[in-house]
Design an enzyme around this catalytic site. Sequence first.
Site, PDB file in Angstrom:
ATOM      1  CB  CYS A 122     -34.359 -25.627  -5.073  1.00 46.52           C
ATOM      2  SG  CYS A 122     -33.311 -24.499  -4.138  1.00 46.52           S
ATOM      3  CG  HIS A 258     -34.745 -24.611  -8.902  1.00 40.41           C
ATOM      4  ND1 HIS A 258     -35.514 -23.500  -8.312  1.00 40.41           N
ATOM      5  CD2 HIS A 258     -33.542 -24.708  -8.178  1.00 40.41           C
ATOM      6  CE1 HIS A 258     -34.767 -23.327  -7.436  1.00 40.41           C
ATOM      7  NE2 HIS A 258     -33.660 -23.687  -7.512  1.00 40.41           N
ATOM      8  CG  ASN A 289     -32.646 -20.212  -6.078  1.00 41.79           C
ATOM      9  OD1 ASN A 289     -33.590 -20.552  -5.738  1.00 41.79           O
ATOM     10  ND2 ASN A 289     -31.494 -20.992  -6.046  1.00 41.79           N
TER      11      ASN A 289
HETATM   12  C1  LIG Z   1     -22.458 -19.041  -7.364  1.00 46.49           C
HETATM   13  C2  LIG Z   1     -22.067 -19.024  -8.787  1.00 46.49           C
HETATM   14  C3  LIG Z   1     -22.801 -18.025  -9.694  1.00 46.49           C
HETATM   15  C4  LIG Z   1     -20.479 -18.536  -8.589  1.00 46.49           C
HETATM   16  O1  LIG Z   1     -20.114 -18.685 -10.183  1.00 46.49           O
HETATM   17  P1  LIG Z   1     -18.718 -19.219 -10.345  1.00 46.49           P
HETATM   18  O2  LIG Z   1     -18.350 -19.228 -11.793  1.00 46.49           O
HETATM   19  O3  LIG Z   1     -18.756 -20.773  -9.818  1.00 46.49           O
HETATM   20  O4  LIG Z   1     -17.755 -18.609  -9.270  1.00 46.49           O
HETATM   21  P2  LIG Z   1     -16.544 -18.941  -8.418  1.00 46.49           P
HETATM   22  O5  LIG Z   1     -16.926 -19.221  -7.188  1.00 46.49           O
HETATM   23  O6  LIG Z   1     -15.801 -20.058  -9.307  1.00 46.49           O
HETATM   24  O7  LIG Z   1     -15.525 -17.972  -8.578  1.00 46.49           O
HETATM   25  C5  LIG Z   1     -15.205 -17.379  -9.643  1.00 46.49           C
HETATM   26  C6  LIG Z   1     -14.283 -15.878  -9.886  1.00 46.49           C
HETATM   27  O8  LIG Z   1     -15.311 -15.166  -9.398  1.00 46.49           O
HETATM   28  C7  LIG Z   1     -15.011 -14.399  -8.213  1.00 46.49           C
HETATM   29  N1  LIG Z   1     -16.217 -14.325  -7.647  1.00 46.49           N
HETATM   30  C8  LIG Z   1     -17.021 -14.883  -6.862  1.00 46.49           C
HETATM   31  N2  LIG Z   1     -18.039 -14.348  -6.497  1.00 46.49           N
HETATM   32  C9  LIG Z   1     -18.223 -13.091  -6.985  1.00 46.49           C
HETATM   33  C10 LIG Z   1     -18.985 -12.143  -6.764  1.00 46.49           C
HETATM   34  N3  LIG Z   1     -20.255 -12.164  -6.318  1.00 46.49           N
HETATM   35  N4  LIG Z   1     -18.914 -11.145  -7.594  1.00 46.49           N
HETATM   36  C11 LIG Z   1     -17.500 -11.045  -8.495  1.00 46.49           C
HETATM   37  N5  LIG Z   1     -16.881 -11.836  -8.433  1.00 46.49           N
HETATM   38  C12 LIG Z   1     -17.031 -13.034  -7.880  1.00 46.49           C
HETATM   39  C13 LIG Z   1     -14.251 -15.282  -7.534  1.00 46.49           C
HETATM   40  O9  LIG Z   1     -13.400 -14.681  -6.539  1.00 46.49           O
HETATM   41  C14 LIG Z   1     -13.337 -15.985  -8.718  1.00 46.49           C
HETATM   42  O10 LIG Z   1     -12.304 -15.219  -8.905  1.00 46.49           O
HETATM   43  P3  LIG Z   1     -10.896 -15.809  -9.401  1.00 46.49           P
HETATM   44  O11 LIG Z   1     -11.219 -16.539 -10.607  1.00 46.49           O
HETATM   45  O12 LIG Z   1      -9.922 -14.477  -9.578  1.00 46.49           O
HETATM   46  O13 LIG Z   1     -10.437 -16.516  -8.400  1.00 46.49           O
HETATM   47  C15 LIG Z   1     -22.144 -20.391  -9.334  1.00 46.49           C
HETATM   48  O14 LIG Z   1     -21.244 -21.460  -8.600  1.00 46.49           O
HETATM   49  C16 LIG Z   1     -23.429 -20.914  -9.211  1.00 46.49           C
HETATM   50  O15 LIG Z   1     -24.445 -20.639  -9.958  1.00 46.49           O
HETATM   51  N6  LIG Z   1     -23.636 -22.040  -8.535  1.00 46.49           N
HETATM   52  C17 LIG Z   1     -24.911 -22.762  -8.510  1.00 46.49           C
HETATM   53  C18 LIG Z   1     -25.606 -22.026  -7.534  1.00 46.49           C
HETATM   54  C19 LIG Z   1     -27.176 -22.437  -7.413  1.00 46.49           C
HETATM   55  O16 LIG Z   1     -27.663 -22.703  -8.443  1.00 46.49           O
HETATM   56  N7  LIG Z   1     -27.442 -22.596  -6.025  1.00 46.49           N
HETATM   57  C20 LIG Z   1     -28.681 -23.166  -5.820  1.00 46.49           C
HETATM   58  C21 LIG Z   1     -29.111 -24.508  -6.296  1.00 46.49           C
HETATM   59  S1  LIG Z   1     -30.541 -24.987  -5.638  1.00 46.49           S
END
Ligand SMILES: CC(C)(COP(=O)(O)OP(=O)(O)OC[C@H]1O[C@@H](n2cnc3c(N)ncnc32)[C@H](O)[C@@H]1OP(=O)(O)O)[C@@H](O)C(=O)NCCC(=O)NCCS
Length: 333
Positions: A122, A258, A289
Amino acid sequence: MSKIKPSQGAPYARIMGVGGYRPTRVVPNEVILETIDSSDEWIRSRSGIQTRHWASDEETVAAMSIEASGKAIADAGITPEQIGAVIVSTVSHFKQTPAIATEIADRLGTGKPAAFDISAGCAGFGYGLTLAKGLVVEGSAEYVLVIGVERLSDLTDLHDRATAFLFGDGAGAVIVGPSKEPKIGPTVWGSEGDKSDTIKQTESWEAYRNGAPDKFPAITQEGQAVFRWAVFEMAKVAQQALDAAGITADDLDVFIPHQANERIIDSMVKTLKLPEHVMVARDVRTTGNTSAASIPLAMERLLATGEAKSGDTALVIGFGAGLVYAATVVTLP
Ligand SMILES: CC(C)(COP(=O)(O)OP(=O)(O)OC[C@H]1O[C@@H](n2cnc3c(N)ncnc32)[C@H](O)[C@@H]1OP(=O)(O)O)[C@@H](O)C(=O)NCCC(=O)NCCS
């Protein structure tokens, strides 16, 4: 004393034109919900994403690149024959060799430019832009075409809750050429290979040597680790790019980070204390993304909608798999 004549380039470089291509098919969150247990509300609130574009069979990496490049070339007011180098940044072109840049250069009707691909996830657009600036200033090419292009839908596991909703397809391109004034600032870039496991392709192509695994590889990530790194470390890199350019947040007109996740964008805006007048790209909402394509696509849209204008001062920052990053202040074309 050296007998070698010094190469002669332009005093400075600038972005002269930008173009983008988004695949025709618009994919709303409802389609993602067919394969993962989630909700439209969760996806919107955690990532900002409402829709993304997925490419058809005909919308190949080359085809999307050619569309975006044609617009960038026209926007720059040059002809394809004037292009001296073509740099394609992508992680979703599936032939190791030859570089897709050579085919794109040929199909665009360029002469015989240098043409090569780079892999910088990215941060790919920022890496390409930095190389292009170097070529123009050093004198190896007068005009350089930089393309960021991805078909991430090919590398998405639609059953993976952490990534199924994130990725999209598209191409963005710019022409970098000579300038009398500095219009691309110093790049602050780097890599943190000790974190290379946080975003990666599941199976290496090596795994296919002895019979194909039953699943095509996909990109996986440790969402929270990437999120924390982006929020804490990338705001510092963005500030360093402002410092290196000799400006402050007050001098900025536009911020084009980004397009990974709108919450990361919000957090950076806050940490950098960007004033109200700074236009912030939020293309992630309808484009998802698109990795190397995300910054030029967002740039093109801001200019097309009139939310940003030619001559504006913009901070661009890309970050992702590697982990790698690149931030630069540019004058918009
Ligand atoms: C992927 C992303 C949106 C997930 O959000 P998050 O807040 O970190 O989510 P978590 O993995 O901590 O999960 C939080 C809760 O949501 C739930 N959850 C995870 N994915 C889910 C989904 N797709 N839909 C619904 N619930 C979801 C989990 O089970 C967890 O539940 P719990 O609290 O009951 O255990 C976030 O981590 C993110 O954007 N990360 C960076 C990604 C990115 O930009 N990558 C590219 C960089 S180039």
